[in-house]
Write a protein that holds these residues in place. Structure first.
Motif, PDB file in Angstrom:
ATOM      1  N   ILE A   1      -0.839   9.873  -6.047  1.00 55.60           N
ATOM      2  CA  ILE A   1      -1.553   8.931  -4.967  1.00 55.60           C
ATOM      3  C   ILE A   1      -2.690   9.476  -4.186  1.00 55.60           C
ATOM      4  O   ILE A   1      -3.177   9.167  -3.237  1.00 55.60           O
ATOM      5  CB  ILE A   1      -0.746   7.927  -4.104  1.00 55.60           C
ATOM      6  N   GLY A   2      -2.418  11.344  -3.934  1.00 56.47           N
ATOM      7  CA  GLY A   2      -3.006  12.412  -3.959  1.00 56.47           C
ATOM      8  C   GLY A   2      -3.274  12.477  -2.584  1.00 56.47           C
ATOM      9  O   GLY A   2      -2.429  12.629  -2.038  1.00 56.47           O
ATOM     10  N   GLU A   3      -3.846  12.790  -1.893  1.00 57.67           N
ATOM     11  CA  GLU A   3      -3.992  13.482  -0.354  1.00 57.67           C
ATOM     12  C   GLU A   3      -5.625  13.087  -0.140  1.00 57.67           C
ATOM     13  O   GLU A   3      -6.216  12.257  -0.571  1.00 57.67           O
ATOM     14  CB  GLU A   3      -3.945  14.583  -0.437  1.00 57.67           C
ATOM     15  N   TRP A   4      -5.437  12.613   1.357  1.00 58.52           N
ATOM     16  CA  TRP A   4      -6.862  13.060   2.261  1.00 58.52           C
ATOM     17  C   TRP A   4      -7.089  13.817   3.137  1.00 58.52           C
ATOM     18  O   TRP A   4      -8.048  13.631   3.954  1.00 58.52           O
ATOM     19  CB  TRP A   4      -5.544  12.076   3.956  1.00 58.52           C
ATOM     20  N   ILE A   5      -7.389  14.986   2.434  1.00 56.33           N
ATOM     21  CA  ILE A   5      -8.260  16.044   3.033  1.00 56.33           C
ATOM     22  C   ILE A   5      -9.846  15.938   2.275  1.00 56.33           C
ATOM     23  O   ILE A   5     -10.744  16.010   3.034  1.00 56.33           O
ATOM     24  CB  ILE A   5      -7.937  17.762   2.929  1.00 56.33           C
TER      25      ILE A   5
ATOM     26  N   TYR B   1       0.644  -1.277  -0.213  1.00 54.76           N
ATOM     27  CA  TYR B   1       0.153  -0.247  -0.364  1.00 54.76           C
ATOM     28  C   TYR B   1       0.965   1.374  -0.138  1.00 54.76           C
ATOM     29  O   TYR B   1       1.608   1.080   0.652  1.00 54.76           O
ATOM     30  CB  TYR B   1      -0.892   0.039   0.510  1.00 54.76           C
ATOM     31  N   PHE B   2       0.498   2.630  -0.184  1.00 52.82           N
ATOM     32  CA  PHE B   2       0.973   3.555  -0.657  1.00 52.82           C
ATOM     33  C   PHE B   2       0.075   4.445  -0.949  1.00 52.82           C
ATOM     34  O   PHE B   2      -1.109   4.621  -1.050  1.00 52.82           O
ATOM     35  CB  PHE B   2       1.903   4.125  -2.163  1.00 52.82           C
ATOM     36  N   ALA B   3       0.157   5.733   0.537  1.00 50.22           N
ATOM     37  CA  ALA B   3      -0.141   6.659   0.259  1.00 50.22           C
ATOM     38  C   ALA B   3       0.659   8.009   0.599  1.00 50.22           C
ATOM     39  O   ALA B   3       1.853   7.982   1.441  1.00 50.22           O
ATOM     40  CB  ALA B   3      -1.455   6.546   2.240  1.00 50.22           C
ATOM     41  N   SER B   4      -0.032   8.779   0.996  1.00 51.28           N
ATOM     42  CA  SER B   4       0.604  10.458   0.921  1.00 51.28           C
ATOM     43  C   SER B   4      -0.080  11.423   1.408  1.00 51.28           C
ATOM     44  O   SER B   4      -0.826  10.980   0.954  1.00 51.28           O
ATOM     45  CB  SER B   4       1.382  10.753  -0.696  1.00 51.28           C
ATOM     46  N   ASP B   5       0.872  12.638   1.855  1.00 54.73           N
ATOM     47  CA  ASP B   5      -0.206  13.955   1.975  1.00 54.73           C
ATOM     48  C   ASP B   5      -1.312  13.688   3.099  1.00 54.73           C
ATOM     49  O   ASP B   5      -2.482  13.803   2.262  1.00 54.73           O
ATOM     50  CB  ASP B   5      -0.712  14.649   0.370  1.00 54.73           C
ATOM     51  N   PHE B   6      -1.218  13.355   4.221  1.00 47.19           N
ATOM     52  CA  PHE B   6      -1.950  13.233   5.003  1.00 47.19           C
ATOM     53  C   PHE B   6      -2.317  14.707   5.771  1.00 47.19           C
ATOM     54  O   PHE B   6      -3.664  15.037   6.150  1.00 47.19           O
ATOM     55  CB  PHE B   6      -1.953  12.265   6.052  1.00 47.19           C
ATOM     56  N   HIS B   7      -1.439  15.439   5.681  1.00 50.18           N
ATOM     57  CA  HIS B   7      -0.759  16.866   6.472  1.00 50.18           C
ATOM     58  C   HIS B   7      -1.888  16.796   8.059  1.00 50.18           C
ATOM     59  O   HIS B   7      -2.381  17.967   7.940  1.00 50.18           O
ATOM     60  CB  HIS B   7      -1.844  17.575   5.542  1.00 50.18           C
ATOM     61  N   LEU B   8      -1.411  15.964   8.434  1.00 52.09           N
ATOM     62  CA  LEU B   8      -2.346  16.083   9.919  1.00 52.09           C
ATOM     63  C   LEU B   8      -0.932  17.198  10.555  1.00 52.09           C
ATOM     64  O   LEU B   8      -0.151  17.714  10.665  1.00 52.09           O
ATOM     65  CB  LEU B   8      -1.388  15.206  10.632  1.00 52.09           C
ATOM     66  N   GLY B   9      -2.277  17.585  11.006  1.00 50.95           N
ATOM     67  CA  GLY B   9      -2.034  19.142  12.152  1.00 50.95           C
ATOM     68  C   GLY B   9      -3.098  20.169  11.041  1.00 50.95           C
ATOM     69  O   GLY B   9      -2.645  21.113  11.876  1.00 50.95           O
ATOM     70  N   ALA B  10      -3.614  20.246   9.642  1.00 52.60           N
ATOM     71  CA  ALA B  10      -3.511  21.658   9.459  1.00 52.60           C
ATOM     72  C   ALA B  10      -5.330  20.767   9.070  1.00 52.60           C
ATOM     73  O   ALA B  10      -5.887  19.699   8.428  1.00 52.60           O
ATOM     74  CB  ALA B  10      -2.612  21.328   8.110  1.00 52.60           C
ATOM     75  N   PRO B  11      -6.546  21.535   8.952  1.00 53.48           N
ATOM     76  CA  PRO B  11      -5.659  23.339   9.436  1.00 53.48           C
ATOM     77  C   PRO B  11      -6.704  23.356  10.437  1.00 53.48           C
ATOM     78  O   PRO B  11      -5.517  24.460  10.996  1.00 53.48           O
ATOM     79  CB  PRO B  11      -7.013  24.056   8.019  1.00 53.48           C
ATOM     80  N   ASN B  12      -6.469  22.548  11.554  1.00 54.16           N
ATOM     81  CA  ASN B  12      -6.542  23.249  12.474  1.00 54.16           C
ATOM     82  C   ASN B  12      -7.277  21.686  13.539  1.00 54.16           C
ATOM     83  O   ASN B  12      -6.941  20.708  12.996  1.00 54.16           O
ATOM     84  CB  ASN B  12      -8.176  24.295  13.366  1.00 54.16           C
ATOM     85  N   TYR B  13      -7.124  21.972  14.856  1.00 51.25           N
ATOM     86  CA  TYR B  13      -6.333  20.599  15.944  1.00 51.25           C
ATOM     87  C   TYR B  13      -8.045  20.247  15.248  1.00 51.25           C
ATOM     88  O   TYR B  13      -7.434  18.413  15.391  1.00 51.25           O
ATOM     89  CB  TYR B  13      -6.870  20.857  17.365  1.00 51.25           C
TER      90      TYR B  13
ATOM     91  N   HIS C   1       2.826  14.781  -2.835  1.00 44.58           N
ATOM     92  CA  HIS C   1       2.535  16.185  -3.431  1.00 44.58           C
ATOM     93  C   HIS C   1       2.420  17.046  -4.132  1.00 44.58           C
ATOM     94  O   HIS C   1       1.859  18.130  -3.831  1.00 44.58           O
ATOM     95  CB  HIS C   1       4.415  16.479  -3.907  1.00 44.58           C
ATOM     96  N   ARG C   2       1.270  16.465  -5.082  1.00 43.00           N
ATOM     97  CA  ARG C   2       0.894  16.652  -5.764  1.00 43.00           C
ATOM     98  C   ARG C   2      -0.714  16.874  -5.485  1.00 43.00           C
ATOM     99  O   ARG C   2      -1.499  18.114  -6.045  1.00 43.00           O
ATOM    100  CB  ARG C   2       0.647  15.554  -7.466  1.00 43.00           C
TER     101      ARG C   2
END
Length: 249
Positions: free
Chosen positions: A223-227, A6-18, A205-206
């Motif tokens: 593989i996109g992002e998780w928002i 499995y491959f995943a990317s760009d969870f960006h945990l911490g954004a945009p708020n808690y 990244h994209r």
């Protein structure tokens, strides 16, 4: 190949708020629970955190549920890789020592089931974006990292979190497909194919899930992002697929 990669990317945990980050963290842990029975290897391909910096004895607080789940998976024998992204390039040895995760600083070329993969977060590749490419060299410079580490953690994290707040994810910027001829990571992949064959190029990244056929036997997958998408890649030994996680389905 009985199990999957499995491959995943760009969870960006911490954004945009808690609060939003905590909801996303719970979703990601649900996904990890979902894939765990079939998972042999997990590639977290950068920007897992919207900001991360490891001081000698201090790490950013939070994200404990994700860390606990990854530790449990690693203890069960699942091999986990963590790619440095442009938001969490200051990952050092904490996750290796505490969890057993392998840290990847740049690209990783590997073979699985006679398929050749080129893996990278995706930042700093392809044409254009010269400003970021310069900043990437500065941010990855050991002396510059040492200078930042000299700041007390309270001040350093305050500055970094302010910078993180201007990110694409924090501002909910929607990405659009630019056309294959203008997608810089597709351009980069085609250039690499002139040097060597790869069955699959996988990037993050994209922030836009993409699956582009480069040649008859080579593909580029983002593989996109998780928002907005909750998207990920899965390789079953025969085929690489782009999938989306819906906990209600």
């Amino acid at each position: 190949m009985d199990k999957k990669i499995y491959f995943a990317s760009d969870f960006h945990l911490g954004a945009p708020n808690y609060n939003e980050s905590r909801k996303r963290e719970a979703l990601i842990v649900s996904w990890l629970n979902f894939i765990e029975p079939s998972c042999s290897e997990l590639f977290l391909m950068g920007d897992v955190f919207d900001f991360w910096f490891e001081y000698g004895k201090v790490i950013p607080k939070g994200f404990i549920r994700l860390q606990g789940k990854l530790a449990q998976m690693a203890d069960a024998g699942i091999k986990i890789y963590f790619f440095k992204g442009n938001h969490d390039m200051w990952v050092n040895d904490y996750f290796t020592k505490e969890i057993g995760i392998e840290i990847i600083s740049d690209e990783l070329v590997m073979e699985r089931n006679n398929k050749k993969f080129y893996l990278h977060h995706g930042d700093g590749l392809g044409p254009g974006d010269t400003k970021y490419k310069f900043l990437r060299k500065v941010f990855r410079n050991r002396f510059c990292q040492w200078l930042f580490a000299v700041l007390p953690p309270r001040i350093g994290l305050f500055i970094a979190n302010g910078w993180s707040g201007s990110s694409r994810i924090a501002n909910d910027k929607k990405e659009v497909f630019l056309g294959e001829e203008n997608e810089w990571l597709a351009i980069f992949a085609k250039e690499e194919l002139q040097k060597a064959h790869y069955d699959y190029f996988i990037f993050g990244h994209r922030h836009l899930p993409l699956d582009i056929k480069l040649t008859n036997n080579s593909r580029y997958m983002n593989i996109g992002e998780w928002i907005n998408y909750n998207s990920y890649g899965v390789f079953d030994g025969e085929e690489l697929r782009l999938e989306y996680f819906n906990p209600k389905s």
